[in-house]
Design a protein around this motif. Structure first.
Motif, short mmCIF file in Angstrom:
data_model
loop_
_atom_site.label_atom_id
_atom_site.label_comp_id
_atom_site.label_asym_id
_atom_site.label_seq_id
_atom_site.Cartn_x
_atom_site.Cartn_y
_atom_site.Cartn_z
N GLU A 142 -40.37 -0.92 14.59
CA GLU A 142 -40.55 -1.83 13.45
C GLU A 142 -39.50 -1.48 12.39
O GLU A 142 -39.82 -1.14 11.27
CB GLU A 142 -41.96 -1.68 12.87
N MET A 143 -38.24 -1.56 12.79
CA MET A 143 -37.18 -1.03 11.94
C MET A 143 -37.04 -1.75 10.60
O MET A 143 -36.50 -1.20 9.65
CB MET A 143 -35.85 -1.05 12.70
N HIS B 97 -39.11 -2.21 8.50
CA HIS B 97 -39.98 -1.65 7.46
C HIS B 97 -39.64 -0.21 7.10
O HIS B 97 -40.45 0.50 6.51
CB HIS B 97 -41.43 -1.81 7.89
N LEU B 98 -38.42 0.19 7.41
CA LEU B 98 -37.93 1.51 7.00
C LEU B 98 -38.01 1.66 5.48
O LEU B 98 -37.82 0.70 4.74
CB LEU B 98 -36.46 1.67 7.41
N ALA B 99 -38.26 2.89 5.05
CA ALA B 99 -38.15 3.23 3.63
C ALA B 99 -36.69 3.58 3.34
O ALA B 99 -36.10 4.38 4.05
CB ALA B 99 -39.05 4.41 3.30
N VAL B 100 -36.12 2.94 2.34
CA VAL B 100 -34.74 3.25 1.93
C VAL B 100 -34.70 3.44 0.42
O VAL B 100 -35.49 2.84 -0.29
CB VAL B 100 -33.73 2.15 2.35
N HIS C 23 -45.06 -3.68 2.21
CA HIS C 23 -44.46 -2.53 1.52
C HIS C 23 -43.73 -2.89 0.23
O HIS C 23 -43.30 -2.00 -0.48
CB HIS C 23 -43.45 -1.84 2.45
N CYS D 183 -39.49 -2.27 1.12
CA CYS D 183 -38.95 -1.66 2.34
C CYS D 183 -37.57 -2.28 2.62
O CYS D 183 -37.07 -3.11 1.85
CB CYS D 183 -39.89 -1.87 3.52
N ALA E 289 -27.93 2.01 4.24
CA ALA E 289 -28.99 3.02 4.09
C ALA E 289 -29.92 2.98 5.30
O ALA E 289 -30.31 4.02 5.85
CB ALA E 289 -29.77 2.78 2.81
N ASN F 33 -30.43 5.74 8.62
CA ASN F 33 -31.70 6.24 9.17
C ASN F 33 -31.80 5.99 10.67
O ASN F 33 -32.34 6.80 11.41
CB ASN F 33 -32.88 5.61 8.43
N ILE F 34 -31.25 4.88 11.10
CA ILE F 34 -31.25 4.58 12.55
C ILE F 34 -30.31 5.55 13.28
O ILE F 34 -30.64 6.06 14.36
CB ILE F 34 -30.84 3.11 12.77
#
Lengths: 315, 315
Positions: free
Chosen positions: B159-160, B162-165, B180, B183, B222, B226-227
């Protein structure tokens, strides 16, 4: 088939742990010594395995769980070597090659966290799972993902400590990472905690400990959220000194539930067995070396040539 | 062996695309229609494949690349069904089951982004790679990771979006994600861009476009960071409407280099072929359905029973 006789090296930035055995509770011989220059340090490890082989019989394979960054792309000219590292003398050092050449056995190598991930999967808190993440929160933060039974490695191994995470409102600590400043490790690793609170985390007590745990749980949850959304683990196993702070896990589980905000809405993400402490403790790395050794032995049985360093994949 | 005759369904929230063929450039028949209630919509798709089979011969398998969230754990009672979704009538709907039952062929199913990832890997911008990420940046953001040739799926699909950045300094936009708020998707998806700038991104021009691109590239970088740190891809392929904004990719590549800050120091991460546009365009999803169909056919050949829905894994 009798139990394999495997060698394991945990190659750390401060110390080497070498052992011979077949499982964390079946260790025949063990030695620990400080990490010096690459040549003499590797020679000492090689000497230990030579003596063990001479005394009790030949080894089937050796596995190395090493500090990084490591070149692990199969077939790459620098496979098994360290990339640039602040550790004096070790930049570019070949770790796997000299061990394989001197001992003439199959050698598997991966990072220390990937090794620990494999160890926790075989004998520890991720036993029976095929898709999980192992995280160490000590001085720094490192993570290894196992997906479908295999360690995630693509262009390079994972570097989860350097995730970008949002700041907790009101937190002005600049961060301690020499590369990114306020990355996940820079905000929530043990070194960051020490710098932020002016004292090592394990020496905090009372209100100071409570406040530190609250902030730590919030930052760890932000990184775990990113790991959940990118790798979809069945479980996250956390080791390292910071993970041993009393009361951290319940806070962390609550903060993760809050960070996921009901998305994708799986009860499993809030269950008590989703984020759990590591079980193997300081044996996780050496246990990982044993798994890497077993995989290297299995890979060698499928190869015509037999020896030489490999990445320790099952396939 | 002659080319397989495969069916593909791209099951989208607004429309269904069904086709018969063996590759994006070898399509025999195609139909598109708006997504209505589950029963009549799936019946229309089934009817299309029945007619195709009657007119030109039986199909070997059907692959479905569907909007989510989907239950995809092998053996789960709700395998192939949608979980809770805002799309009226579709929460809990069985997508794979009715198709397999009505047409009596092997059926593979995965999410639309995972399907598109497989399509880009087979015929598009990730051809020849075994570890890469496909990202769509359209109204929302979605990502699928292929690692060692297999789509990453553990407890759930990734569920990329919804990453936190971290927020870009000075940006006060509250974010548009219903779960979120701020997100990755809530800050950088097409819907967020529309809300932030008061106009759809593709209608921006001049200074407004430049400013929007600058911020968009910073936020996308960003998330890409993370990915990169969690899945170590050899390449990141980006599709979707926002990815088509003129001038975005060079900015994005520069911002990613800046976000990685020299760690782990691989030249590959800054190379022009690391973050690239998708090649299949609107055919990525349907192409993914064809890959899922081919995998389902291969899996069925290895199974005694033959038909029934499966997750489309090669193994």
């Amino acid at each position: 088939m009798s139990a394999p006789r495997l060698g394991s090296i945990e190659s750390g930035g401060t110390k080497f742990v070498c052992l011979v055995g077949s499982a964390p509770d079946r260790i025949e011989a063990e030695i620990r010594f400080p990490t010096g220059e690459p040549g003499p340090t590797l020679a000492r490890a090689i000497d230990f395995f030579r003596k063990a082989a001479a005394e009790t019989g030949p080894l089937d394979a050796i596995g190395i769980a090493s500090f990084g960054p490591l070149e692990l792309r199969p077939g790459h000219a620098k496979f098994g070597r360290l990339a640039a590292t602040p550790k004096p003398g070790w930049s570019g050092a070949d770790i796997a090659g000299p061990v394989a050449a001197a001992l003439n056995v199959p050698v598997g190598i991966d990072t220390d966290v990937n090794g620990a991930a494999l160890g926790e999967g075989r004998w520890g808190a991720a036993r029976g799972l095929d898709t999980y993440v192992y995280l160490t929160v000590g001085t720094g933060i490192g993570g290894g993902a196992v997906i479908g039974g295999e360690v995630v490695r693509g262009l390079v191994h994972t570097e989860m400590g350097h995730l970008a995470v949002p700041r907790v409102a009101g937190d002005a600590f600049p961060g301690s990472c020499p590369f990114h400043g306020d990355c996940w490790e820079g905000l929530a690793g043990g070194e960051a905690m020490h710098a932020r609170w002016g004292t090592p985390a394990e020496e905090l007590t009372g209100d100071a400990l409570r406040e530190a745990l609250r902030l730590e749980a919030a930052y760890l949850a932000a990184g775990l959220r990113n790991i959940v959304y990118t790798t979809a683990p069945q479980r996250i196993v956390i080791g390292g000194g910071v993970a041993e702070l009393p009361g951290l896990f319940p806070l962390l589980s609550a903060e993760l539930t809050s960070a996921l905000a009901g998305y994708p809405g799986l009860a499993e993400h809030s269950a008590g067995d989703f984020v759990v402490p590591a079980r193997l403790g300081r044996l996780a790395g050496p246990a990982g070396g044993l798994v890497l050794a077993a995989r290297a032995a299995a890979a060698a049985r499928r190869r015509p040539s037999g020896t030489g360093p490999s990445g320790g994949r099952d396939a």
